[in-house]
Design a protein around this motif. Structure first.
Motif, short mmCIF file in Angstrom:
data_model
loop_
_atom_site.label_atom_id
_atom_site.label_comp_id
_atom_site.label_asym_id
_atom_site.label_seq_id
_atom_site.Cartn_x
_atom_site.Cartn_y
_atom_site.Cartn_z
N ASP A 95 117.64 -7.91 -20.29
CA ASP A 95 117.33 -7.12 -21.48
C ASP A 95 118.32 -7.41 -22.60
O ASP A 95 117.94 -7.56 -23.77
CB ASP A 95 117.36 -5.63 -21.10
N VAL A 96 119.59 -7.53 -22.25
CA VAL A 96 120.61 -7.82 -23.27
C VAL A 96 120.41 -9.22 -23.84
O VAL A 96 120.51 -9.43 -25.06
CB VAL A 96 122.02 -7.67 -22.69
N LEU A 97 120.10 -10.19 -22.97
CA LEU A 97 119.87 -11.55 -23.46
C LEU A 97 118.63 -11.60 -24.36
O LEU A 97 118.61 -12.32 -25.37
CB LEU A 97 119.71 -12.51 -22.30
N ILE A 144 126.04 -6.87 -30.03
CA ILE A 144 125.45 -7.22 -28.74
C ILE A 144 126.12 -6.45 -27.61
O ILE A 144 125.46 -5.91 -26.72
CB ILE A 144 125.56 -8.74 -28.50
N LEU A 145 127.44 -6.35 -27.66
CA LEU A 145 128.16 -5.63 -26.62
C LEU A 145 127.87 -4.14 -26.69
O LEU A 145 127.81 -3.46 -25.65
CB LEU A 145 129.66 -5.89 -26.74
N ALA A 146 127.68 -3.61 -27.90
CA ALA A 146 127.31 -2.20 -28.04
C ALA A 146 125.93 -1.95 -27.44
O ALA A 146 125.70 -0.91 -26.80
CB ALA A 146 127.34 -1.79 -29.51
N TYR A 147 125.03 -2.92 -27.64
CA TYR A 147 123.70 -2.79 -27.04
C TYR A 147 123.81 -2.80 -25.52
O TYR A 147 123.16 -2.01 -24.83
CB TYR A 147 122.79 -3.92 -27.51
N ARG A 150 128.32 -2.67 -9.87
CA ARG A 150 127.41 -3.09 -10.95
C ARG A 150 127.15 -1.95 -11.93
O ARG A 150 126.05 -1.42 -12.05
CB ARG A 150 126.12 -3.62 -10.33
N SER A 151 128.20 -1.59 -12.65
CA SER A 151 128.16 -0.50 -13.62
C SER A 151 127.86 -1.03 -15.01
O SER A 151 127.78 -2.25 -15.23
CB SER A 151 129.51 0.23 -13.62
N VAL A 152 127.74 -0.14 -15.97
CA VAL A 152 127.52 -0.55 -17.36
C VAL A 152 128.73 -1.31 -17.89
O VAL A 152 128.58 -2.31 -18.60
CB VAL A 152 127.20 0.67 -18.24
N VAL A 201 128.41 -9.80 -20.18
CA VAL A 201 127.82 -10.28 -21.43
C VAL A 201 128.88 -10.90 -22.32
O VAL A 201 128.66 -11.96 -22.95
CB VAL A 201 127.08 -9.13 -22.15
N ALA A 202 130.06 -10.28 -22.39
CA ALA A 202 131.15 -10.83 -23.20
C ALA A 202 131.54 -12.23 -22.71
O ALA A 202 131.76 -13.14 -23.52
CB ALA A 202 132.35 -9.89 -23.16
#
Length: 309
Positions: A56-58, A78-81, A95-97, A104-105
């Motif tokens: 979803d982030v990608l 992007i990181l905020a999303y 596997r947390s937020v 992602v970073a």
């Protein structure tokens, strides 16, 4: 002689996707429970949910910024999303937020430049998370007449590299290495997506890129995130054979429907990923299986690659 079991037709059309094909080729009984009965195990889906969140982030990143997500401002967005994603992760699972945000970073840091550009769909939208429905042929049956077969799915991303087009498929995994990528070299899914890409853009697909997202449990000595890509050149003869294979596999599925029986393929009751989700049901006496399927252990299948999200 068992009565025929009706397949899930819609106006004489059978819609199939990669999940269906994998079940056809793995175990007919699995295909029956998942495709005909539309039931799946009501279990924790931590790995699937985390992989879906990373996808979803990608999607957000490539759809909004294309290849231009390199500035600090864009990265922060992007990181905020990623931080806004919701994961129902148990307290004792890694596997947390915040783990997702870290991943992602590192993904952005590890891919400082793309050598391709994202294709544009006829409606002007970027070719990211593209649903497709492609007719691949018809099969004649005794019980339901002529059945039209429609191949469906979603392509993660389509790109142009130099003078050719290709597609990228994101795969989250805790394993990595040559064996992981070898799994996709002639995979039905990959060639099916290549066929769909050509159906959409009316150009030959030259290659497929597996975008491997290695995400592991953090340890003092282990590598938490590892991102690798592997490009698979498309073989034209194998792509042509994909159409033949697909119709043959679906024909076998419909033959089981006509016979009214789906046998177990016990070779796959336990794989490298663990036991089949229906293994406990199949281990029961036949007269007890319906009761097991009717319990809260199972829930209706809701996945639909053509559904709007």
């Amino acid at each position: 002689m068992n009565p025929p079991i009706p397949p899930p037709l819609k106006d004489g059309v059978l819609y199939i996707d990669n999940s269906s094909m994998e079940l056809f080729t793995t175990c007919p009984r699995q295909a029956y429970y998942y495709i005909i009965r539309r039931l799946e195990l009501n279990r924790g889906r931590i790995a699937l949910d985390f992989g879906g969140a990373f996808h979803d982030v990608l999607e957000y990143m490539y759809r909004k910024y294309g290849n231009a997500y390199r500035s600090n401002t864009d990265n922060a967005d992007i990181l905020a999303y990623a931080a806004s994603r919701q994961l129902d992760t148990p307290e004792d699972d890694y596997r947390s937020v915040s783990y997702l945000v870290d991943g992602v970073a590192k993904y952005i840091n590890d891919h400082p430049a793309e050598i391709w550009t994202i294709l544009t769909l006829p409606n002007g939208a970027p070719a990211v998370e593209i649903p497709f429905a492609m007719p691949i042929g018809t099969i004649e049956t005794v019980s339901w007449g002529k059945v039209t077969i429609i191949w469906t799915g979603k392509i993660d991303l389509a790109y142009r590299s130099r003078d050719s087009i290709g597609l990228m498929d994101h795969k989250t995994t805790s394993m990595m290495g040559p064996q992981f990528f070898a799994e996709f070299e002639i995979a039905h899914q990959m060639y099916g997506y290549a066929a769909a890409l050509e159906y959409i853009f009316k150009e030959p697909c030259s290659d497929i890129t597996i975008n491997a997202l290695g995400c592991r449990k953090p340890t003092k000595t282990g590598v938490k995130f590892e991102f690798q890509r592997h490009t698979i050149p498309i073989s034209r003869p194998l792509l042509n054979e994909w159409h033949v294979d697909s119709l043959a596999l679906v024909s076998d599925f419909l033959a089981h429907c006509e016979r009214g029986y789906f046998p177990k393929a016990t070779k796959w009751c336990v794989s490298k990923y663990g036991p089949c989700q229906y293994r406990a049901v199949c281990s029961l006496n036949p007269e007890h299986r319906e009761l097991a399927l009717s319990t809260s252990e199972f829930r209706p299948v809701t996945w639909n690659p053509l559904a709007k999200t």
